[in-house]
Design an enzyme around this catalytic site. Structure first.
Site, PDB file in Angstrom:
ATOM      1  CG  HIS A 180      84.639 124.566  34.858  1.00  0.00           C
ATOM      2  ND1 HIS A 180      85.677 124.494  33.950  1.00  0.00           N
ATOM      3  CD2 HIS A 180      84.395 125.888  35.050  1.00  0.00           C
ATOM      4  CE1 HIS A 180      86.040 125.721  33.610  1.00  0.00           C
ATOM      5  NE2 HIS A 180      85.283 126.574  34.262  1.00  0.00           N
ATOM      6  CB  ALA A 221      82.112 133.955  33.599  1.00  0.00           C
ATOM      7  CG  HIS A 222      84.548 130.065  35.562  1.00  0.00           C
ATOM      8  ND1 HIS A 222      85.270 129.455  34.573  1.00  0.00           N
ATOM      9  CD2 HIS A 222      85.275 131.143  35.928  1.00  0.00           C
ATOM     10  CE1 HIS A 222      86.391 130.123  34.362  1.00  0.00           C
ATOM     11  NE2 HIS A 222      86.415 131.148  35.186  1.00  0.00           N
ATOM     12  CG  ASN A 223      84.308 129.813  40.383  1.00  0.00           C
ATOM     13  OD1 ASN A 223      84.933 129.333  39.432  1.00  0.00           O
ATOM     14  ND2 ASN A 223      83.944 129.087  41.430  1.00  0.00           N
ATOM     15  CB  SER A 241      86.308 134.982  40.078  1.00  0.00           C
ATOM     16  OG  SER A 241      86.570 133.606  39.905  1.00  0.00           O
TER      17      SER A 241
END
Length: 303
Positions: A180, A221-223, A241
């Protein structure tokens, strides 16, 4: 705790809006605040629309909605009693505190702190972190590298911001971690609750826009992109996302599947599991989540 004349409280509240007016003894002294159920003599309290008051309680000062027929020595009529009551509480309870950076906090040399920043005990601020003016960081908070936090934010104790997300590639039956390289960008006037985790992005950043409120024990979470003035309530999970559009409300323990979108002004009900995109202005509930109705003006006032 301080005491103020009713007219002084009124003048203070007028800074936040002009939909408020005063009826009764404007020179009466108000001492602190209390709940209606456990009313303290000479204090200010408030009443929700449609609720009742025991007339024998002897209420001195009351914040209430326009059109409500209740009696007190002095009354602050307004459209949003809850908002104005708790603003008055900030004045009457003297909640201002001097900013303090704990001696036990660990702060990287490359981190940049704005004016009047507070950092609690045993918190960690990583490399290239930027924290804006008047932001409060609680105790035992971890903020990893390349995180930007705006002005007037509140990051409560135990929060973790900027950790590596849950990303893996499966190779020969094994889960191998995906690096990441992104960060986390948090706007102004954002609240992040205790023990909430916001992961950094893989390539692009995870973004939390201005005015977003995130409760305790949430996972971002990521993004993920959460647009301005949205609200994420306790124990909610926002998958990688996912996109939460402006003014949306995610109820207690809701789950948003990765890469799904919540339309502008939509409401996701308590415990709902969103597996499809939610259109603009809808209320969804159940598991899997389905549209049950349009979001109303009353919804938008309450949530």
């Amino acid at each position: 705790m301080k005491s103020y004349r009713a007219v002084e409280v009124y003048e203070f509240l007028r800074k936040f809006g002009h939909d408020i007016y005063l009826v009764g003894d404007t020179e009466i002294e108000i001492k602190g605040v209390s709940s209606l159920e456990n009313y303290k003599n000479d204090s200010l309290t408030w009443i929700k629309p449609g609720h009742n008051i025991d007339e024998e309680q002897g209420i001195r000062a009351l914040v209430l909605s326009q059109g409500t027929n209740k009696t007190a020595d002095v009354m602050f009529y307004c459209d949003n009693p809850k908002f104005y009551f708790f603003k008055a509480a900030e004045l009457l309870m003297d909640t201002k505190r001097e900013p303090v950076i704990s001696s036990t906090a660990i702060i990287a040399k490359s981190a940049k702190l704005g004016d009047f920043v507070s950092i609690g005990h045993y918190s960690f601020i990583g490399e290239n972190v930027v924290i804006g003016d008047n932001t409060q960081i609680g105790s035992h908070v971890t903020i990893e590298e390349n995180v930007k936090i705006g002005d007037n934010c509140c990051i409560k104790s135990g929060a973790v911001i900027g950790g590596r997300g849950f990303g893996y590639s499966k190779v020969d039956g094994q889960y191998l971690p995906v690096s990441h390289f992104g960060g986390v960008i948090i706007g102004d006037y954002v609240d992040v609750g205790s023990n909430t985790c916001i992961d950094r992005g893989t390539l692009d950043d995870t973004i939390i826009e201005n005015g977003v409120k995130i409760d305790n024990l949430c996972h971002i979470a990521h993004n993920v992109l959460i647009k301005e003035n949205s609200c994420i309530v306790a124990n909610s999970t926002i998958g990688g996302s996912a996109k939460i559009d402006q003014g949306s409300y995610i109820g207690i323990s809701a789950s948003i599947q990765n890469q799904k979108s919540i339309g502008k002004g939509s409401l996701v009900g308590m415990g709902a599991v969103v597996t499809k995109d939610v259109p603009k202005g809808k209320v969804v509930a159940f598991s899997p989540a389905k549209v049950i109705r349009e979001r109303t003006k009353n919804d938008l006032k309450k949530y």
